[in-house]
Design an enzyme around this catalytic site. Sequence first.
Site, PDB file in Angstrom:
ATOM      1  N   HIS A  39      -3.398   4.218  37.247  1.00  0.00           N
ATOM      2  CA  HIS A  39      -3.074   4.894  38.502  1.00  0.00           C
ATOM      3  C   HIS A  39      -4.146   5.923  38.821  1.00  0.00           C
ATOM      4  O   HIS A  39      -4.973   6.253  37.969  1.00  0.00           O
ATOM      5  CB  HIS A  39      -1.704   5.573  38.399  1.00  0.00           C
ATOM      6  CG  HIS A  39      -1.558   6.411  37.173  1.00  0.00           C
ATOM      7  ND1 HIS A  39      -1.041   5.919  35.992  1.00  0.00           N
ATOM      8  CD2 HIS A  39      -1.921   7.690  36.913  1.00  0.00           C
ATOM      9  CE1 HIS A  39      -1.079   6.873  35.074  1.00  0.00           C
ATOM     10  NE2 HIS A  39      -1.610   7.956  35.600  1.00  0.00           N
ATOM     11  N   CYS A  66       0.174   1.964  47.759  1.00  0.00           N
ATOM     12  CA  CYS A  66       0.752   1.007  46.821  1.00  0.00           C
ATOM     13  C   CYS A  66      -0.432   0.214  46.293  1.00  0.00           C
ATOM     14  O   CYS A  66      -1.523   0.765  46.142  1.00  0.00           O
ATOM     15  CB  CYS A  66       1.829   0.159  47.488  1.00  0.00           C
ATOM     16  SG  CYS A  66       1.289  -0.670  48.997  1.00  0.00           S
ATOM     17  N   LYS A 123      15.117   8.808  46.588  1.00  0.00           N
ATOM     18  CA  LYS A 123      14.381   9.835  45.842  1.00  0.00           C
ATOM     19  C   LYS A 123      13.598  10.778  46.740  1.00  0.00           C
ATOM     20  O   LYS A 123      12.853  11.617  46.229  1.00  0.00           O
ATOM     21  CB  LYS A 123      13.443   9.148  44.849  1.00  0.00           C
ATOM     22  CG  LYS A 123      14.204   8.314  43.836  1.00  0.00           C
ATOM     23  CD  LYS A 123      13.667   8.527  42.438  1.00  0.00           C
ATOM     24  CE  LYS A 123      14.555   7.893  41.400  1.00  0.00           C
ATOM     25  NZ  LYS A 123      13.868   6.880  40.616  1.00  0.00           N
ATOM     26  N   GLU A 127       3.870  -2.283  38.568  1.00  0.00           N
ATOM     27  CA  GLU A 127       2.429  -2.409  38.314  1.00  0.00           C
ATOM     28  C   GLU A 127       1.811  -1.126  37.782  1.00  0.00           C
ATOM     29  O   GLU A 127       0.796  -1.163  37.115  1.00  0.00           O
ATOM     30  CB  GLU A 127       1.632  -2.772  39.573  1.00  0.00           C
ATOM     31  CG  GLU A 127       2.179  -3.879  40.407  1.00  0.00           C
ATOM     32  CD  GLU A 127       2.829  -3.307  41.650  1.00  0.00           C
ATOM     33  OE1 GLU A 127       3.938  -2.752  41.509  1.00  0.00           O
ATOM     34  OE2 GLU A 127       2.248  -3.419  42.737  1.00  0.00           O
ATOM     35  N   CYS A 181       1.623  12.450  36.888  1.00  0.00           N
ATOM     36  CA  CYS A 181       0.352  12.482  36.149  1.00  0.00           C
ATOM     37  C   CYS A 181      -0.319  13.835  36.315  1.00  0.00           C
ATOM     38  O   CYS A 181      -0.392  14.377  37.408  1.00  0.00           O
ATOM     39  CB  CYS A 181      -0.557  11.387  36.682  1.00  0.00           C
ATOM     40  SG  CYS A 181      -2.208  11.424  35.968  1.00  0.00           S
TER      41      CYS A 181
END
Length: 135
Positions: free
Chosen positions: A38, A71, A53, A32, A126
Site C-alpha cells: 500500500h 483503490c 465506517k 488486495e 499505516c
Amino acid sequence: MAARSITYITGSQLLSLKRLPNIAIVDVRDDERSYDGHIAGSLHFASDTFRDKIPSLIQAANGKDTLVFHCALSQVRGPKCARRLAEYLAESKDDAGIKNIMVLERGFNGWEASGRPVCRCTEVFCKGHTEQAQQ
Ligand SMILES: [Zn+2]
C-alpha cells in the site's frame, strides 16, 4: 449543503503533497491490500464496509482537510467511496473540517507501476515507516 465535487490528483502530485500534515490517503481496496502492499501512510477502509465506517474514517482523519481516495485502479471503488463521503458530509451538519475530497488517478496499481514507494506493513493505519527504504 450540496455535495461537494470530487477532483482527481495524479501520483506525482500526491507524492509531492503527501508529506503535508493536512492530507490523509484512504485506501478502499478490499483484500488486495494485504497481498499487494500500500501507499506508505495510508489508512485502510475497505469498500465493502465503507458506508458503515464513515464515522470512524472521519475520526481517523481528524485534523486533515484533504482526503485522497484510491483503490486498485481508482475507476470504481475509489470514486464511489469518495462520493459516499461527499454525500455523507452534505447530509450531516458538520463537514468535519474536510475541504477537499480527491481521487488518485490510476489508483494503487498506477502508483506502484510508476515506481513510487510502497509499504508492506500490516497496520490498518499505516505509519509509513518503511517509506525511506524504498526511495
Ligand atoms: Zn504500511
